[in-house]
Motif scaffolding. Structure first.
Motif, PDB file in Angstrom:
ATOM      1  N   ASP A   1       4.199  19.435   7.268  1.00 58.83           N
ATOM      2  CA  ASP A   1       4.989  19.422   6.033  1.00 58.83           C
ATOM      3  C   ASP A   1       4.086  18.993   4.874  1.00 58.83           C
ATOM      4  N   SER A   2       4.014  19.832   3.850  1.00 57.60           N
ATOM      5  CA  SER A   2       3.054  19.597   2.764  1.00 57.60           C
ATOM      6  C   SER A   2       3.314  18.286   2.025  1.00 57.60           C
ATOM      7  N   MET A   3       4.564  17.981   1.733  1.00 57.94           N
ATOM      8  CA  MET A   3       4.901  16.767   0.997  1.00 57.94           C
ATOM      9  C   MET A   3       4.557  15.513   1.827  1.00 57.94           C
ATOM     10  N   PHE A   4       4.919  15.550   3.108  1.00 62.85           N
ATOM     11  CA  PHE A   4       4.665  14.398   3.967  1.00 62.85           C
ATOM     12  C   PHE A   4       3.174  14.233   4.234  1.00 62.85           C
ATOM     13  N   CYS A   5       2.484  15.321   4.520  1.00 64.64           N
ATOM     14  CA  CYS A   5       1.042  15.248   4.805  1.00 64.64           C
ATOM     15  C   CYS A   5       0.261  14.763   3.590  1.00 64.64           C
ATOM     16  N   GLU A   6       0.678  15.168   2.408  1.00 68.06           N
ATOM     17  CA  GLU A   6       0.030  14.679   1.189  1.00 68.06           C
ATOM     18  C   GLU A   6       0.195  13.162   1.073  1.00 68.06           C
ATOM     19  N   ALA A   7       1.423  12.686   1.325  1.00 74.95           N
ATOM     20  CA  ALA A   7       1.685  11.250   1.262  1.00 74.95           C
ATOM     21  C   ALA A   7       0.885  10.507   2.335  1.00 74.95           C
TER      22      ALA A   7
ATOM     23  N   GLU B   1      11.714  12.069  -1.672  1.00 70.19           N
ATOM     24  CA  GLU B   1      10.437  11.446  -2.021  1.00 70.19           C
ATOM     25  C   GLU B   1      10.380  10.001  -1.523  1.00 70.19           C
ATOM     26  N   PHE B   2      11.500   9.297  -1.642  1.00 72.77           N
ATOM     27  CA  PHE B   2      11.539   7.902  -1.200  1.00 72.77           C
ATOM     28  C   PHE B   2      11.644   7.804   0.317  1.00 72.77           C
ATOM     29  N   VAL B   3      12.491   8.640   0.911  1.00 73.32           N
ATOM     30  CA  VAL B   3      12.709   8.612   2.360  1.00 73.32           C
ATOM     31  C   VAL B   3      11.406   8.884   3.103  1.00 73.32           C
ATOM     32  N   ILE B   4      10.600   9.782   2.591  1.00 73.53           N
ATOM     33  CA  ILE B   4       9.311  10.094   3.220  1.00 73.53           C
ATOM     34  C   ILE B   4       8.447   8.838   3.324  1.00 73.53           C
ATOM     35  N   PHE B   5       8.421   8.050   2.279  1.00 70.85           N
ATOM     36  CA  PHE B   5       7.583   6.857   2.292  1.00 70.85           C
ATOM     37  C   PHE B   5       8.158   5.766   3.190  1.00 70.85           C
ATOM     38  N   LYS B   6       9.481   5.705   3.295  1.00 69.94           N
ATOM     39  CA  LYS B   6      10.087   4.759   4.223  1.00 69.94           C
ATOM     40  C   LYS B   6       9.756   5.164   5.665  1.00 69.94           C
ATOM     41  N   GLN B   7       9.814   6.458   5.954  1.00 64.87           N
ATOM     42  CA  GLN B   7       9.456   6.951   7.284  1.00 64.87           C
ATOM     43  C   GLN B   7       7.971   6.714   7.559  1.00 64.87           C
ATOM     44  N   LEU B   8       7.165   6.932   6.577  1.00 67.86           N
ATOM     45  CA  LEU B   8       5.726   6.715   6.708  1.00 67.86           C
ATOM     46  C   LEU B   8       5.431   5.235   6.993  1.00 67.86           C
ATOM     47  N   PHE B   9       6.145   4.350   6.328  1.00 67.01           N
ATOM     48  CA  PHE B   9       6.000   2.919   6.558  1.00 67.01           C
ATOM     49  C   PHE B   9       6.361   2.575   8.003  1.00 67.01           C
ATOM     50  N   CYS B  10       7.478   3.108   8.481  1.00 63.15           N
ATOM     51  CA  CYS B  10       7.900   2.857   9.863  1.00 63.15           C
ATOM     52  C   CYS B  10       6.860   3.379  10.850  1.00 63.15           C
TER      53      CYS B  10
ATOM     54  N   LEU C   1       0.831  -1.209   0.000  1.00 66.90           N
ATOM     55  CA  LEU C   1       0.000   0.000   0.000  1.00 66.90           C
ATOM     56  C   LEU C   1       0.864   1.257   0.000  1.00 66.90           C
ATOM     57  N   VAL C   2       1.949   1.247   0.770  1.00 68.01           N
ATOM     58  CA  VAL C   2       2.861   2.396   0.797  1.00 68.01           C
ATOM     59  C   VAL C   2       3.526   2.570  -0.567  1.00 68.01           C
ATOM     60  N   LEU C   3       3.979   1.467  -1.152  1.00 65.64           N
ATOM     61  CA  LEU C   3       4.606   1.549  -2.483  1.00 65.64           C
ATOM     62  C   LEU C   3       3.602   2.028  -3.536  1.00 65.64           C
ATOM     63  N   GLY C   4       2.379   1.551  -3.466  1.00 65.85           N
ATOM     64  CA  GLY C   4       1.350   1.992  -4.411  1.00 65.85           C
ATOM     65  C   GLY C   4       1.073   3.475  -4.284  1.00 65.85           C
ATOM     66  N   THR C   5       1.048   3.966  -3.058  1.00 62.70           N
ATOM     67  CA  THR C   5       0.844   5.397  -2.831  1.00 62.70           C
ATOM     68  C   THR C   5       2.016   6.184  -3.389  1.00 62.70           C
ATOM     69  N   MET C   6       3.220   5.671  -3.169  1.00 63.86           N
ATOM     70  CA  MET C   6       4.423   6.338  -3.682  1.00 63.86           C
ATOM     71  C   MET C   6       4.387   6.398  -5.215  1.00 63.86           C
ATOM     72  N   ARG C   7       3.991   5.320  -5.842  1.00 63.87           N
ATOM     73  CA  ARG C   7       3.925   5.300  -7.307  1.00 63.87           C
ATOM     74  C   ARG C   7       2.856   6.243  -7.834  1.00 63.87           C
ATOM     75  N   THR C   8       1.766   6.385  -7.093  1.00 62.27           N
ATOM     76  CA  THR C   8       0.697   7.295  -7.508  1.00 62.27           C
ATOM     77  C   THR C   8       1.179   8.741  -7.480  1.00 62.27           C
ATOM     78  N   LEU C   9       1.835   9.116  -6.397  1.00 57.15           N
ATOM     79  CA  LEU C   9       2.283  10.501  -6.245  1.00 57.15           C
ATOM     80  C   LEU C   9       3.562  10.797  -7.027  1.00 57.15           C
ATOM     81  N   TYR C  10       4.417   9.797  -7.170  1.00 53.52           N
ATOM     82  CA  TYR C  10       5.702   9.976  -7.851  1.00 53.52           C
ATOM     83  C   TYR C  10       5.908   8.838  -8.851  1.00 53.52           C
TER      84      TYR C  10
END
Length: 183
Positions: free
Chosen positions: A141-147, A93-102, A67-76
């Motif tokens: 943070d706009s980028m993180f909150c969007e993700a 862009e990638f680090v944000i999703f890794k942090q979000l996963f954690c 689900l995190v990877l799918g969201t990442m692919r959608t946004l980026y």
């Protein structure tokens, strides 16, 4: 034990079992054994229960990663070919999703070590990612909150939550019939 004693015991157990199952509408299994055998059987059941829990955890963390990877692919879309969060990449862009996963793994209840093992990171790195995610959410943070919001939406779509006020549907035909019967 005499044959009569075993027969009486078996009849009492069967009577109890029938009464219990009819009252609670649940099936039960009764183990009659010497104490030493019971300890061995309980250990075996505990091992089987633990194996089932681990299998469920593996499935859950894999689903969350997808689900995190799918969201990442959608946004980026430039990350379309990426299949795991275990890769080494320092792009924001990638680090944000890794942090979000954690962060999400922590909210679900996975241990830091288990989460770290899944993405090839030390438990301290996972803890740092969680703290960073909380900080980014706190400051908005706009980028993180969007993700984060997109991931929440994807999780809700995956789980397919049902509203409490839903009415029963009269139309019960399988959805495949809608596609295949039309010409």
């Amino acid at each position: 034990m005499f044959k009569e004693d075993i027969l009486e015991m078996t009849n009492e157990i069967q009577s109890f079992k029938k009464q219990f199952e009819s009252k609670y509408e649940k099936n039960i299994n009764i183990l009659v054994s010497d104490k030493s055998d019971v300890v061995v059987n309980i250990r075996q059941w505990e091992n089987e229960i633990q194996a089932m829990k681990e299998a469920h955890q593996i499935k859950t963390i894999e689903i969350l990663e997808k689900l995190v990877l799918g969201t990442m692919r959608t946004l980026y879309p430039e990350y379309k070919g990426w299949r795991t969060l275990g890769k080494e990449c320092r792009k924001r862009e990638f680090v944000i999703f890794k942090q979000l996963f954690c962060y999400m793994c922590n909210k679900i209840g996975f241990t830091l070590t288990y989460t770290g093992d899944h993405i090839n990171k030390h438990h301290a790195s996972v803890l740092h990612g969680i703290r960073q995610a909380k900080g980014l959410l706190d400051i908005g943070d706009s980028m993180f909150c969007e993700a984060y919001n997109e991931l929440k939406k994807n999780i809700k779509n995956y789980v397919r939550t049902i509203p409490e006020d839903i009415k029963g549907q009269a139309y019960t035909e399988p959805i495949t019939s809608l596609v295949w019967d039309k010409e």
